[in-house]
Design an enzyme around this catalytic site. Structure first.
Site, mmCIF file in Angstrom:
data_model
loop_
_atom_site.group_PDB
_atom_site.id
_atom_site.type_symbol
_atom_site.label_atom_id
_atom_site.label_comp_id
_atom_site.label_asym_id
_atom_site.label_seq_id
_atom_site.Cartn_x
_atom_site.Cartn_y
_atom_site.Cartn_z
ATOM 1 N N GLU A 1 21.536 -0.449 -23.300
ATOM 2 C CA GLU A 1 21.594 -2.248 -23.005
ATOM 3 C C GLU A 1 21.195 -2.556 -24.445
ATOM 4 O OE1 GLU A 1 23.681 -3.569 -21.715
ATOM 5 O OE2 GLU A 1 23.680 -2.852 -19.227
ATOM 6 N N GLY B 1 18.979 6.605 -18.896
ATOM 7 C CA GLY B 1 18.982 7.569 -18.552
ATOM 8 C C GLY B 1 17.107 8.447 -17.851
ATOM 9 N N HIS C 1 25.157 -8.318 -11.559
ATOM 10 C CA HIS C 1 24.267 -7.359 -12.214
ATOM 11 C C HIS C 1 22.974 -7.554 -11.785
ATOM 12 C CE1 HIS C 1 23.455 -5.283 -16.477
ATOM 13 N NE2 HIS C 1 22.532 -4.652 -15.291
HETATM 14 ZN ZN LIG Z 1 21.842 -3.763 -15.704
#
Ligand SMILES: [Zn+2]
Length: 202
Positions: A66, A36, A148
């Site tokens: 991730e 974030g 992605h």
């Molecule tokens: Zn990504």
């Protein structure tokens, strides 16, 4: 990692709070960017230390969502010490179009990153993403993530960033070549000669 984040942002390889960076620490834990936050404006205190299960050992923020992709790659490749994940325009365009990048167009790509395969789509932040690269990461340092972006593994942070930059540059060249009739691949014989050069350079 602060410097790599800044370079990724300056080079337009990431936007907003996207992308993430990590490296392996000598004690077997991992330093990873926080979730974030804009990766172009991080300070050292923002970084988070996690174990291989993603539990926070040190740091105030939440680790990148991730982290599973990162820890999986480290567990699969013990010669990898740094990973960058980004959504650069041209790589992500090829990933969205479902097109892998074959190295056989340019000698420099054959000699550096090699083929950049396309992983099946996996939901971000879930175990689907490491699952999608499972069969590819053994033999490839750079992988397009379908719909992605791209993930790149290196022996250190500098190496991972350089490869990311090279792959995005290559994707942009391929895109430009498409506009004038498409890139023509090197012949098998030319590739064989390059592979001999690669052996000597090792
Ligand atoms: Zn990504």
């Amino acid at each position: 990692m602060v410097e790599i984040g800044r370079r990724m942002y300056d080079k337009n390889l990431i936007a907003g709070t996207g992308g993430n960076i990590s490296c392996r620490l000598p004690d077997g834990s991992f330093l990873i960017t926080p979730s974030g936050k804009a990766k172009g404006r991080l300070s050292p205190e923002d970084m988070v230390v996690i174990d291989e299960g993603g539990s926070v050992i040190l740091g105030k923020g939440r680790p990148s969502s991730e982290f599973r992709l990162h820890t999986y790659i480290y567990s699969a490749r013990n010669n990898i010490n740094a990973i960058v994940h980004a959504h650069p325009i041209f790589c992500t365009a090829y990933a969205a179009a479902g097109k892998p990048l074959a190295a056989s167009i340019l000698p420099e790509i054959v000699l550096t990153v090699g083929d950049i395969p396309l992983a099946e789509y996996g939901t971000p932040s879930t175990l689907e993403l490491p699952g999608s690269v499972e069969k590819l990461i053994e033999n490839h340092d750079a992988i397009l993530l379908k719909n992605h972006g791209v993930v790149v593994a290196g022996k250190d942070l500098e190496d991972a960033f350089n490869k990311l930059e090279i792959v995005e540059h290559f994707a942009e060249i391929l895109y430009a070549a498409e506009a004038i009739g498409g890139a023509k691949p090197l012949s098998n014989e030319q590739i064989d000669r390059l592979m001999k050069v690669k052996e000597i350079m090792k």
